[in-house]
Design a protein around this motif. Structure first.
Motif, PDB file in Angstrom:
ATOM      1  N   GLY A  35      -2.259  -3.820  10.474  1.00 53.96           N
ATOM      2  CA  GLY A  35      -3.312  -4.809  10.714  1.00 53.96           C
ATOM      3  C   GLY A  35      -3.387  -5.870   9.617  1.00 53.96           C
ATOM      4  N   LEU A  36      -2.674  -5.628   8.526  1.00 50.36           N
ATOM      5  CA  LEU A  36      -2.740  -6.578   7.397  1.00 50.36           C
ATOM      6  C   LEU A  36      -1.465  -7.398   7.240  1.00 50.36           C
ATOM      7  N   LEU A  37      -0.518  -7.218   8.177  1.00 51.85           N
ATOM      8  CA  LEU A  37       0.790  -7.861   7.991  1.00 51.85           C
ATOM      9  C   LEU A  37       0.697  -9.378   7.852  1.00 51.85           C
ATOM     10  N   ARG A  38      -0.298  -9.975   8.516  1.00 51.72           N
ATOM     11  CA  ARG A  38      -0.392 -11.452   8.448  1.00 51.72           C
ATOM     12  C   ARG A  38      -0.632 -11.954   7.029  1.00 51.72           C
ATOM     13  N   PHE A  39      -1.183 -11.088   6.182  1.00 55.64           N
ATOM     14  CA  PHE A  39      -1.408 -11.524   4.796  1.00 55.64           C
ATOM     15  C   PHE A  39      -0.097 -11.708   4.029  1.00 55.64           C
ATOM     16  N   MET A  40       0.970 -11.103   4.553  1.00 50.80           N
ATOM     17  CA  MET A  40       2.276 -11.254   3.882  1.00 50.80           C
ATOM     18  C   MET A  40       2.806 -12.680   4.006  1.00 50.80           C
ATOM     19  N   LYS A  41       2.173 -13.463   4.876  1.00 54.98           N
ATOM     20  CA  LYS A  41       2.620 -14.860   5.038  1.00 54.98           C
ATOM     21  C   LYS A  41       1.912 -15.796   4.068  1.00 54.98           C
ATOM     22  N   LEU A  42       0.951 -15.256   3.344  1.00 53.25           N
ATOM     23  CA  LEU A  42       0.141 -16.119   2.465  1.00 53.25           C
ATOM     24  C   LEU A  42       0.415 -15.821   1.006  1.00 53.25           C
ATOM     25  N   THR A  43       0.326 -16.849   0.196  1.00 49.85           N
ATOM     26  CA  THR A  43       0.302 -16.573  -1.239  1.00 49.85           C
ATOM     27  C   THR A  43      -1.126 -16.158  -1.589  1.00 49.85           C
TER      28      THR A  43
ATOM     29  N   ARG B  76      -2.863 -11.647 -10.713  1.00 43.18           N
ATOM     30  CA  ARG B  76      -3.000 -10.290 -10.167  1.00 43.18           C
ATOM     31  C   ARG B  76      -2.866 -10.353  -8.652  1.00 43.18           C
ATOM     32  N   SER B  77      -2.444  -9.228  -8.089  1.00 42.93           N
ATOM     33  CA  SER B  77      -2.219  -9.188  -6.650  1.00 42.93           C
ATOM     34  C   SER B  77      -3.512  -9.465  -5.881  1.00 42.93           C
ATOM     35  N   ALA B  78      -3.397 -10.306  -4.856  1.00 40.90           N
ATOM     36  CA  ALA B  78      -4.533 -10.452  -3.936  1.00 40.90           C
ATOM     37  C   ALA B  78      -4.369  -9.464  -2.778  1.00 40.90           C
ATOM     38  N   GLN B  79      -3.154  -8.925  -2.604  1.00 34.96           N
ATOM     39  CA  GLN B  79      -2.880  -8.036  -1.474  1.00 34.96           C
ATOM     40  C   GLN B  79      -3.451  -6.629  -1.709  1.00 34.96           C
ATOM     41  N   THR B  80      -3.261  -6.112  -2.946  1.00 35.40           N
ATOM     42  CA  THR B  80      -3.680  -4.717  -3.159  1.00 35.40           C
ATOM     43  C   THR B  80      -5.198  -4.518  -2.994  1.00 35.40           C
ATOM     44  N   PRO B  81      -6.047  -5.461  -3.425  1.00 33.49           N
ATOM     45  CA  PRO B  81      -7.474  -5.249  -3.144  1.00 33.49           C
ATOM     46  C   PRO B  81      -7.754  -5.197  -1.637  1.00 33.49           C
ATOM     47  N   ILE B  82      -7.000  -5.997  -0.862  1.00 34.04           N
ATOM     48  CA  ILE B  82      -7.233  -5.982   0.595  1.00 34.04           C
ATOM     49  C   ILE B  82      -6.806  -4.620   1.155  1.00 34.04           C
TER      50      ILE B  82
END
Ligand SMILES: Cc1ncc(COP(=O)(O)O)c(C=O)c1O
Length: 379
Positions: free
Chosen positions: A37-45, A269-275
């Motif tokens: 469900g979070l794959l779309r975040f991989m398209k963003l910086t 810092r990662s924005a992905q890991t908090p999500i």
């Protein structure tokens, strides 16, 4: 677009990591997560530059979600509601370094105390921070030896103590008692005490154990770290560190370039890991964490019984997910990626299956048939 050779190498890497994920019992990493469900975040910086609680010029971040993750654990760890702070780290190591950094900023002349069973990240922190340290003996369960702590602390009464308490040692999941550590140090005549709880593995479930360990802010900890990828699960390492806000003020610097306060160890810092962590805690909730723990604990108990039934003297600490047994032979160690020192261990985490555990037990049974020996791992 990749050329055919590079594509091939990438495919091979995927297959080998995928295969290695299936025979993975010796290190505590959850495997059954699903973040599709979070794959779309991989398209963003994305970058959570600077303090999570202060907005900055840089808005391509997930700080709002990061703060919710911090608040979730602050509540679980009984942090004072008006005096807590934290951020999502790269993992338990960063959290340990951070906790000890705050301790050193409070007590620059302090001595670090921690047990022999402590994770190697703490020795790294000691070197980085230029701290003197005193290594304390452990009990056979992995828990710190309070009598030895009293003995070594009494030799340096005039200096502050910066202690790392293990809430789940790496090899045996032994748990130190923060209240008892503080009492021991006070009795030894030490006035200034900072305690960091390293709850890398157990943090997410420790608050729910029947015999809840004394490890949180209510028990006297000044900072606490946990790893996100160990029990909750994440495709990349991450963690959370929590501290008392007033102690963080000492390291705070206002940085015009980012328009925010700089309080964290890493800059970018990662924005992905908090999500990812936010998604994990929102989808699991407290009940989901409790259920996942109960499943793992049941399996860990079964493994001990089954190993005992083939005369391998396995054991685990009360309510632990880590099963300790005598060192296994190299082929088994390497196939199942079993961490081995004076003992071997496996850690049952979410996603560990009964079938994997059965296969390991079969392999141990077979190896003992070929070279029978009665070995004992002492608790
Ligand atoms: C007790 C303990 N603390 C800290 C760490 C380091 O955590 P990380 O690998 O997330 O940096 C580990 C890792 O195994 C650990 O077992």
């Amino acid at each position: 677009m990749l050329d055919a050779h590079s594509q091939n190498r990438l495919d091979e890497l995927f297959d080998s990591m995928n295969e290695a994920n299936k025979s993975f019992l010796g290190y505590p990493f959850a495997k059954d997560f699903n973040y599709e469900g979070l794959l779309r975040f991989m398209k963003l910086t994305g970058n959570n530059l600077g303090d999570p609680f202060t907005p900055g010029t840089y808005r391509v971040s997930s700080k709002e979600f990061e703060c919710e993750v911090v608040e979730f654990f602050a509540h679980l760890f009984r942090a004072p509601f008006d005096d807590f702070w934290g951020y999502v780290t790269n993992g338990g190591t960063e959290g340990n370094i951070y906790g000890m950094y705050l301790g050193r900023e409070m007590y620059p002349n302090g001595i670090a105390y921690f047990s022999r069973d402590t994770h190697y990240s703490v020795s790294k922190a000691v070197r980085l921070l230029g701290l003197s340290h005193s290594l304390v003996r452990s009990q056979p369960s992995g828990e710190i030896c309070y009598e030895h702590l009293a003995e070594v602390a009494a030799r340096a009464k005039n200096r502050a103590a910066i202690v790392v308490a293990n809430i789940g040692t790496t090899m045996k999941e032994g748990k130190d008692n923060v209240r008892r550590i503080r009492e021991t140090l006070v009795d030894a005549g030490i006035k200034d005490i900072y305690i960091h709880s390293d709850a890398a593995l157990c943090g997410p479930y420790a608050p729910f154990l029947a015999a809840k360990p004394a490890f949180d802010f209510g028990d006297g900890a000044d900072s606490i770290t946990l790893s996100g990828h160990k029990f909750l699960g994440a495709p990349m390492p991450c963690g959370v560190v929590l501290a008392r806000r007033q102690n963080v003020q000492r390291v705070l610097q206002r940085i015009d370039y980012i328009g925010a306060a700089d309080t964290t160890l890493s800059g970018s810092r990662s924005a992905q890991t908090p999500i990812i962590l936010w998604y994990a805690i929102r989808s699991l909730g407290v009940d989901g964490i409790k259920e996942a723990f109960a499943r793992c604990e049941r399996l860990a108990g079964e493994v001990v019984d089954e190993l005992d039934s083939i005369d391998v003297s396995a054991w685990r600490n009360p309510e632990a997910l880590t099963v300790v047994f005598p060192p296994v032979e190299d082929s088994i160690k390497s196939k199942w990626q079993l961490a081995t020192q004076d003992v071997s261990h496996l850690v049952v985490t979410p996603g560990t299956t009964k079938r994997q555990l059965d296969m390991l037990i079969q392999a141990i049974t077979k190896s003992r048939r070929l070279s029978p020996r009665q070995v004992t791992a002492t608790a």
